[in-house]
Scaffold this motif. Structure first.
Motif, short mmCIF file in Angstrom:
data_model
loop_
_atom_site.label_atom_id
_atom_site.label_comp_id
_atom_site.label_asym_id
_atom_site.label_seq_id
_atom_site.Cartn_x
_atom_site.Cartn_y
_atom_site.Cartn_z
N HIS A 1 35.78 34.89 48.24
CA HIS A 1 35.05 33.93 47.43
C HIS A 1 33.98 34.59 46.55
O HIS A 1 33.07 33.93 46.09
N ALA A 2 34.12 35.91 46.34
CA ALA A 2 33.12 36.63 45.54
C ALA A 2 33.76 37.48 44.45
O ALA A 2 33.26 38.55 44.12
N LEU A 3 34.85 36.99 43.87
CA LEU A 3 35.48 37.71 42.76
C LEU A 3 34.51 37.91 41.61
O LEU A 3 34.53 38.95 40.95
N ASP A 4 33.67 36.92 41.37
CA ASP A 4 32.76 36.98 40.23
C ASP A 4 31.72 38.09 40.36
O ASP A 4 31.17 38.54 39.37
N GLU A 5 31.47 38.53 41.58
CA GLU A 5 30.48 39.58 41.81
C GLU A 5 31.10 40.96 41.94
O GLU A 5 30.54 41.95 41.45
N LEU A 6 32.24 41.02 42.62
CA LEU A 6 32.77 42.30 43.07
C LEU A 6 33.87 42.87 42.19
O LEU A 6 34.18 44.06 42.31
N ASP A 7 34.47 42.07 41.35
CA ASP A 7 35.54 42.57 40.49
C ASP A 7 35.09 42.50 39.03
O ASP A 7 34.68 41.44 38.55
N PRO A 8 35.17 43.61 38.30
CA PRO A 8 34.64 43.64 36.93
C PRO A 8 35.36 42.69 35.98
O PRO A 8 34.74 42.15 35.05
N VAL A 9 36.65 42.46 36.16
CA VAL A 9 37.38 41.57 35.27
C VAL A 9 36.92 40.13 35.44
O VAL A 9 36.62 39.43 34.47
N PHE A 10 36.83 39.68 36.68
CA PHE A 10 36.40 38.29 36.92
C PHE A 10 34.90 38.12 36.67
O PHE A 10 34.45 37.06 36.26
N LYS A 11 34.15 39.18 36.90
CA LYS A 11 32.72 39.14 36.59
C LYS A 11 32.48 38.97 35.09
O LYS A 11 31.59 38.24 34.66
N SER A 12 33.32 39.64 34.29
CA SER A 12 33.18 39.57 32.84
C SER A 12 33.30 38.13 32.34
O SER A 12 32.53 37.69 31.48
N PHE A 13 34.26 37.38 32.90
CA PHE A 13 34.39 35.97 32.52
C PHE A 13 33.25 35.14 33.09
O PHE A 13 32.62 34.34 32.39
N SER A 14 32.96 35.32 34.37
CA SER A 14 32.00 34.47 35.07
C SER A 14 30.59 34.61 34.51
O SER A 14 29.80 33.65 34.56
#
Length: 261
Positions: free
Chosen positions: A81-94
């Motif tokens: 449940h922490a893609l937005d923090e730990l993955d650069p691709v999903f963080k870029s969108f979030s």
């Protein structure tokens, strides 16, 4: 119609999830996600996923012998449940300017993404998500949860699109999902909803659905041959409100606000 995300951005997220699934050792866990049996199926792996990237299977992914009936990439219910923090691709969108701008327009002062999920809605076995309100699970006082649901594929009645009861967000929070010493439980039984009150939210890939925290919404089983991928964020405010300590999410480190001092 202008879409929230471009085809290139969608492809970027989908390709990244393919890589994450390739690297995932499915023999390391058989954690199942089910909204029908949420109290029973919530386990330590689920609790610990609050600040990790964790993988959850569909209930119908396994045969009677306990083995997967299809490849792992067609067996996963969601990743969170922490893609937005730990993955650069999903963080870029979030953490993008367009997401921040949307939250500013909704009146958020100091928002955090409290959970993020990649949802697959697999062909043939994509499970039902029962009627619920997001504020039940991610409660603040006063309530501030908003869901941002990005369609990564066309979402239709056939492949399990969202359904919602129009105007239901005006009627307040029905019940809460509470974590105690003995696990998680709802503090009230589920009301009986009339399926005739729900309307489908069919959207094209790249569309963003904004979901009020008190809106009653659901999705049905995907019995088609086409998946329905989506990326979902849940946002709460941290200014002028208090995070409930009996929510299921208990993080070791607080999320960084998207903006605000």
């Amino acid at each position: 119609m202008e879409l929230f995300s471009s085809g290139e951005e969608i492809e970027w997220m989908r390709k990244r999830m393919e890589q994450l699934l390739d690297d995932f050792d499915c023999s390391s866990t058989a954690s199942i996600f089910s909204t029908k049996n949420q109290q029973r199926s919530t386990d330590n792996y689920f609790y610990e996923s609050a600040d990790k990237i964790s993988f959850f299977f569909e209930e119908k992914a396994f045969g009677e012998d306990g083995n997967l009936k299809q490849p792992k990439e067609l067996s996963i219910n969601k990743v969170g449940h922490a893609l937005d923090e730990l993955d650069p691709v999903f963080k870029s969108f979030s953490d993008s300017d367009k997401v921040r701008g949307l939250l500013v327009s909704l009146g958020y002062k100091r928002p955090i993404v409290i959970q993020s999920m990649y949802i697959f809605k697999q062909p043939g076995i994509g499970g039902e998500v029962v009627p619920h309100q997001d504020n039940s699970f991610l409660y603040t006082e006063p309530t501030t949860c908003t869901g941002l649901w990005l369609a990564l594929e066309d979402a239709t009645i056939t492949n399990g699109c969202l359904w919602a009861i129009p105007g239901s967000h005006k009627n307040g929070l029905v019940r809460r999902f509470i974590r105690g010493e003995d696990g998680v439980t709802f503090d009230q039984p589920s009301p009986a909803y009339d399926q005739k009150d729900f309307v489908p939210i069919e959207v094209n890939a790249g569309s963003l659905v904004v979901i009020h925290g008190d809106l009653i919404h659901q999705s049905l089983e995907n019995q088609s041959s086409k998946s329905r991928h989506a990326y979902s964020l849940h946002v709460v405010d941290t200014e002028g409100c208090k995070w409930a300590q009996d929510n299921w999410i208990r993080r070791k480190v607080e999320p960084t606000p998207l903006y605000g001092s």
